[in-house]
Design a protein around this motif. Structure first.
Motif, PDB file in Angstrom:
ATOM      1  N   ARG A  59      -2.698  10.287   4.750  1.00 48.05           N
ATOM      2  CA  ARG A  59      -2.879   8.855   4.987  1.00 48.05           C
ATOM      3  C   ARG A  59      -1.965   8.412   6.122  1.00 48.05           C
ATOM      4  O   ARG A  59      -0.746   8.543   6.038  1.00 48.05           O
ATOM      5  CB  ARG A  59      -2.577   8.040   3.722  1.00 48.05           C
ATOM      6  CG  ARG A  59      -2.781   6.536   3.936  1.00 48.05           C
ATOM      7  CD  ARG A  59      -2.689   5.729   2.654  1.00 48.05           C
ATOM      8  NE  ARG A  59      -1.373   5.787   2.034  1.00 48.05           N
ATOM      9  CZ  ARG A  59      -1.008   5.021   0.990  1.00 48.05           C
ATOM     10  NH1 ARG A  59      -1.883   4.182   0.452  1.00 48.05           N
ATOM     11  NH2 ARG A  59       0.201   5.122   0.498  1.00 48.05           N
ATOM     12  N   HIS A  60      -2.579   7.906   7.176  1.00 50.64           N
ATOM     13  CA  HIS A  60      -1.852   7.345   8.323  1.00 50.64           C
ATOM     14  C   HIS A  60      -0.804   8.321   8.850  1.00 50.64           C
ATOM     15  O   HIS A  60       0.335   7.948   9.139  1.00 50.64           O
ATOM     16  CB  HIS A  60      -1.211   6.003   7.954  1.00 50.64           C
ATOM     17  CG  HIS A  60      -2.215   4.954   7.624  1.00 50.64           C
ATOM     18  ND1 HIS A  60      -1.865   3.743   7.083  1.00 50.64           N
ATOM     19  CD2 HIS A  60      -3.565   4.918   7.742  1.00 50.64           C
ATOM     20  CE1 HIS A  60      -2.948   3.012   6.887  1.00 50.64           C
ATOM     21  NE2 HIS A  60      -3.995   3.717   7.273  1.00 50.64           N
ATOM     22  N   GLY A  71      -2.880   4.681  15.975  1.00 45.68           N
ATOM     23  CA  GLY A  71      -4.050   4.960  15.163  1.00 45.68           C
ATOM     24  C   GLY A  71      -5.201   5.525  15.980  1.00 45.68           C
ATOM     25  O   GLY A  71      -5.143   5.626  17.205  1.00 45.68           O
ATOM     26  N   GLU A  87      -9.151  -1.879  12.199  1.00 46.64           N
ATOM     27  CA  GLU A  87     -10.056  -0.881  11.647  1.00 46.64           C
ATOM     28  C   GLU A  87      -9.301   0.015  10.644  1.00 46.64           C
ATOM     29  O   GLU A  87      -8.320   0.674  11.011  1.00 46.64           O
ATOM     30  CB  GLU A  87     -10.619  -0.017  12.774  1.00 46.64           C
ATOM     31  CG  GLU A  87     -11.632   1.027  12.303  1.00 46.64           C
ATOM     32  CD  GLU A  87     -12.132   1.920  13.424  1.00 46.64           C
ATOM     33  OE1 GLU A  87     -13.126   2.619  13.200  1.00 46.64           O
ATOM     34  OE2 GLU A  87     -11.526   1.925  14.509  1.00 46.64           O
ATOM     35  N   ARG A  88      -9.730   0.020   9.406  1.00 43.14           N
ATOM     36  CA  ARG A  88      -9.184   0.918   8.391  1.00 43.14           C
ATOM     37  C   ARG A  88     -10.360   1.643   7.739  1.00 43.14           C
ATOM     38  O   ARG A  88     -11.390   1.017   7.444  1.00 43.14           O
ATOM     39  CB  ARG A  88      -8.409   0.140   7.318  1.00 43.14           C
ATOM     40  CG  ARG A  88      -7.301  -0.763   7.856  1.00 43.14           C
ATOM     41  CD  ARG A  88      -6.051  -0.027   8.249  1.00 43.14           C
ATOM     42  NE  ARG A  88      -5.092  -0.935   8.848  1.00 43.14           N
ATOM     43  CZ  ARG A  88      -4.002  -1.399   8.230  1.00 43.14           C
ATOM     44  NH1 ARG A  88      -3.732  -1.031   6.988  1.00 43.14           N
ATOM     45  NH2 ARG A  88      -3.172  -2.219   8.855  1.00 43.14           N
ATOM     46  N   TYR A  89     -10.208   2.920   7.496  1.00 41.52           N
ATOM     47  CA  TYR A  89     -11.320   3.701   6.985  1.00 41.52           C
ATOM     48  C   TYR A  89     -10.812   5.009   6.384  1.00 41.52           C
ATOM     49  O   TYR A  89      -9.651   5.389   6.553  1.00 41.52           O
ATOM     50  CB  TYR A  89     -12.312   4.017   8.123  1.00 41.52           C
ATOM     51  CG  TYR A  89     -11.690   4.857   9.220  1.00 41.52           C
ATOM     52  CD1 TYR A  89     -11.705   6.245   9.163  1.00 41.52           C
ATOM     53  CD2 TYR A  89     -11.052   4.262  10.306  1.00 41.52           C
ATOM     54  CE1 TYR A  89     -11.113   7.016  10.155  1.00 41.52           C
ATOM     55  CE2 TYR A  89     -10.455   5.011  11.297  1.00 41.52           C
ATOM     56  CZ  TYR A  89     -10.480   6.399  11.217  1.00 41.52           C
ATOM     57  OH  TYR A  89      -9.883   7.154  12.193  1.00 41.52           O
ATOM     58  N   ASP A 103       0.812  -1.218   0.000  1.00 38.85           N
ATOM     59  CA  ASP A 103       0.000   0.000   0.000  1.00 38.85           C
ATOM     60  C   ASP A 103       0.842   1.264   0.000  1.00 38.85           C
ATOM     61  O   ASP A 103       0.293   2.365  -0.117  1.00 38.85           O
ATOM     62  CB  ASP A 103      -0.968   0.003   1.188  1.00 38.85           C
ATOM     63  CG  ASP A 103      -0.244  -0.057   2.526  1.00 38.85           C
ATOM     64  OD1 ASP A 103       0.637  -0.931   2.686  1.00 38.85           O
ATOM     65  OD2 ASP A 103      -0.560   0.747   3.418  1.00 38.85           O
ATOM     66  N   GLU A 117      -7.319   6.676   7.588  1.00 39.94           N
ATOM     67  CA  GLU A 117      -6.806   6.386   8.924  1.00 39.94           C
ATOM     68  C   GLU A 117      -7.208   4.989   9.373  1.00 39.94           C
ATOM     69  O   GLU A 117      -7.784   4.214   8.602  1.00 39.94           O
ATOM     70  CB  GLU A 117      -7.314   7.445   9.916  1.00 39.94           C
ATOM     71  CG  GLU A 117      -6.674   8.817   9.724  1.00 39.94           C
ATOM     72  CD  GLU A 117      -5.178   8.816  10.000  1.00 39.94           C
ATOM     73  OE1 GLU A 117      -4.692   7.919  10.741  1.00 39.94           O
ATOM     74  OE2 GLU A 117      -4.480   9.700   9.481  1.00 39.94           O
ATOM     75  N   GLY A 118      -6.909   4.679  10.615  1.00 34.30           N
ATOM     76  CA  GLY A 118      -7.254   3.383  11.165  1.00 34.30           C
ATOM     77  C   GLY A 118      -6.802   3.272  12.603  1.00 34.30           C
ATOM     78  O   GLY A 118      -6.167   4.176  13.150  1.00 34.30           O
ATOM     79  N   TRP A 157      -4.867   0.299  14.584  1.00 36.23           N
ATOM     80  CA  TRP A 157      -4.243  -0.998  14.338  1.00 36.23           C
ATOM     81  C   TRP A 157      -3.417  -1.548  15.490  1.00 36.23           C
ATOM     82  O   TRP A 157      -3.118  -2.735  15.503  1.00 36.23           O
ATOM     83  CB  TRP A 157      -3.357  -0.918  13.099  1.00 36.23           C
ATOM     84  CG  TRP A 157      -2.390   0.225  13.125  1.00 36.23           C
ATOM     85  CD1 TRP A 157      -1.169   0.285  13.722  1.00 36.23           C
ATOM     86  CD2 TRP A 157      -2.595   1.510  12.540  1.00 36.23           C
ATOM     87  NE1 TRP A 157      -0.605   1.521  13.546  1.00 36.23           N
ATOM     88  CE2 TRP A 157      -1.464   2.297  12.812  1.00 36.23           C
ATOM     89  CE3 TRP A 157      -3.633   2.067  11.789  1.00 36.23           C
ATOM     90  CZ2 TRP A 157      -1.329   3.618  12.372  1.00 36.23           C
ATOM     91  CZ3 TRP A 157      -3.508   3.380  11.360  1.00 36.23           C
ATOM     92  CH2 TRP A 157      -2.366   4.138  11.654  1.00 36.23           C
ATOM     93  N   TRP A 160      -4.535  -3.130   0.734  1.00 35.28           N
ATOM     94  CA  TRP A 160      -3.396  -3.266   1.648  1.00 35.28           C
ATOM     95  C   TRP A 160      -2.426  -4.361   1.233  1.00 35.28           C
ATOM     96  O   TRP A 160      -1.370  -4.521   1.845  1.00 35.28           O
ATOM     97  CB  TRP A 160      -3.919  -3.545   3.064  1.00 35.28           C
ATOM     98  CG  TRP A 160      -5.032  -2.612   3.424  1.00 35.28           C
ATOM     99  CD1 TRP A 160      -6.364  -2.905   3.514  1.00 35.28           C
ATOM    100  CD2 TRP A 160      -4.929  -1.206   3.701  1.00 35.28           C
ATOM    101  NE1 TRP A 160      -7.093  -1.790   3.828  1.00 35.28           N
ATOM    102  CE2 TRP A 160      -6.234  -0.724   3.942  1.00 35.28           C
ATOM    103  CE3 TRP A 160      -3.858  -0.309   3.765  1.00 35.28           C
ATOM    104  CZ2 TRP A 160      -6.496   0.610   4.242  1.00 35.28           C
ATOM    105  CZ3 TRP A 160      -4.115   1.020   4.048  1.00 35.28           C
ATOM    106  CH2 TRP A 160      -5.418   1.465   4.295  1.00 35.28           C
ATOM    107  N   ILE A 173      -6.603  -7.762   6.475  1.00 36.26           N
ATOM    108  CA  ILE A 173      -6.385  -7.006   7.715  1.00 36.26           C
ATOM    109  C   ILE A 173      -7.439  -7.402   8.736  1.00 36.26           C
ATOM    110  O   ILE A 173      -8.538  -7.822   8.396  1.00 36.26           O
ATOM    111  CB  ILE A 173      -6.416  -5.487   7.467  1.00 36.26           C
ATOM    112  CG1 ILE A 173      -7.757  -5.080   6.852  1.00 36.26           C
ATOM    113  CG2 ILE A 173      -5.257  -5.055   6.591  1.00 36.26           C
ATOM    114  CD1 ILE A 173      -8.006  -3.595   6.881  1.00 36.26           C
TER     115      ILE A 173
END
Length: 219
Positions: free
Chosen positions: A120-121, A176, A211-213, A24, A150-151, A153, A204, A208
């Motif tokens: 992102r992240h 996260g 939580e990824r969103y 990713d 975000e997420g 993890w 990814w 996974i």
């Protein structure tokens, strides 16, 4: 920039050579790149839009945006990441500004008015993510949008190293941030916001469990 910006930049520069090996990050797999391209297309306004890519890393998302006809500007604290981003976009024939700077407080030379701000992240790395959100929203044009990928993890992947040597400030969103917590921080600042879950393993390069969103918020 933060007082210890040099140590933080060195921390991330140490990953620059191998950063794109993550599916990713580098988007080297055509299926992964297509999955991200489709998502980005759904979050962006009609092209061409001026997009500030904060914490752009090696510029993979900026490249996809440029390929879609947008005008990305990338900011990252790590010089070696930015070197790769410049090479990546230049090799693809794009003259996009990729610059070293503090993504939590973007440099004026990056611009002061955008249609979209993308990250992102990134929020987990910041000592004051809520203040960063306020700054970012202040850079949006009327009707502009904030796209936050975000997420959460850390609890789902306890084997991952969540340490950040050289960073003395506390990071309140270390590991996260849950979607509801991020929405709560955004609601006083924006007109509307929505959450889009991102469980698709194609994004990814693996399945996974955490939580990824994405949150898309409108100024």
């Amino acid at each position: 920039m933060p007082e210890n910006s040099a140590s933080i930049a060195s921390f991330w520069d140490a990953f620059a050579a191998s950063f794109d090996e993550e599916a990713d990050h580098g988007l080297r797999d055509p299926a992964v790149k297509t999955a991200w391209a489709n998502r980005l297309r759904s979050w962006m306004p009609a092209s061409p839009a001026d997009v500030l890519d904060l914490g752009c890393g090696t510029g993979s998302l900026s490249l996809v945006l440029a390929e879609q006809g947008h005008r990305p500007v990338g900011v990252d604290l790590a010089p070696l990441m930015i070197e790769q981003a410049r090479r990546k976009l230049t090799a693809a024939g794009f003259d996009a500004a990729m610059m070293v700077g503090d993504a939590s407080n973007p440099p004026t030379r990056a611009g002061t008015s955008f249609d979209v701000i993308l990250s992102r992240h990134l929020l987990w790395t910041l000592p004051d993510p809520q203040e960063a959100l306020r700054r970012w929203i202040g850079l949006l044009r009327a009707g502009g949008r904030l796209v936050l990928i975000e997420g959460r993890w850390a609890s789902a992947e306890p084997g991952e190293d969540q340490s950040h040597e050289g960073r003395p400030e506390p990071m309140p969103w270390m590991g996260g941030v849950e979607a509801e917590r991020l929405l709560a921080a955004l609601r006083p600042l924006v007109k509307a916001a929505r959450v889009e879950p991102l469980p698709d393993p194609t994004l990814w390069g693996r399945t996974i469990q955490d939580e990824r969103y994405a949150v898309v918020a409108f100024a």
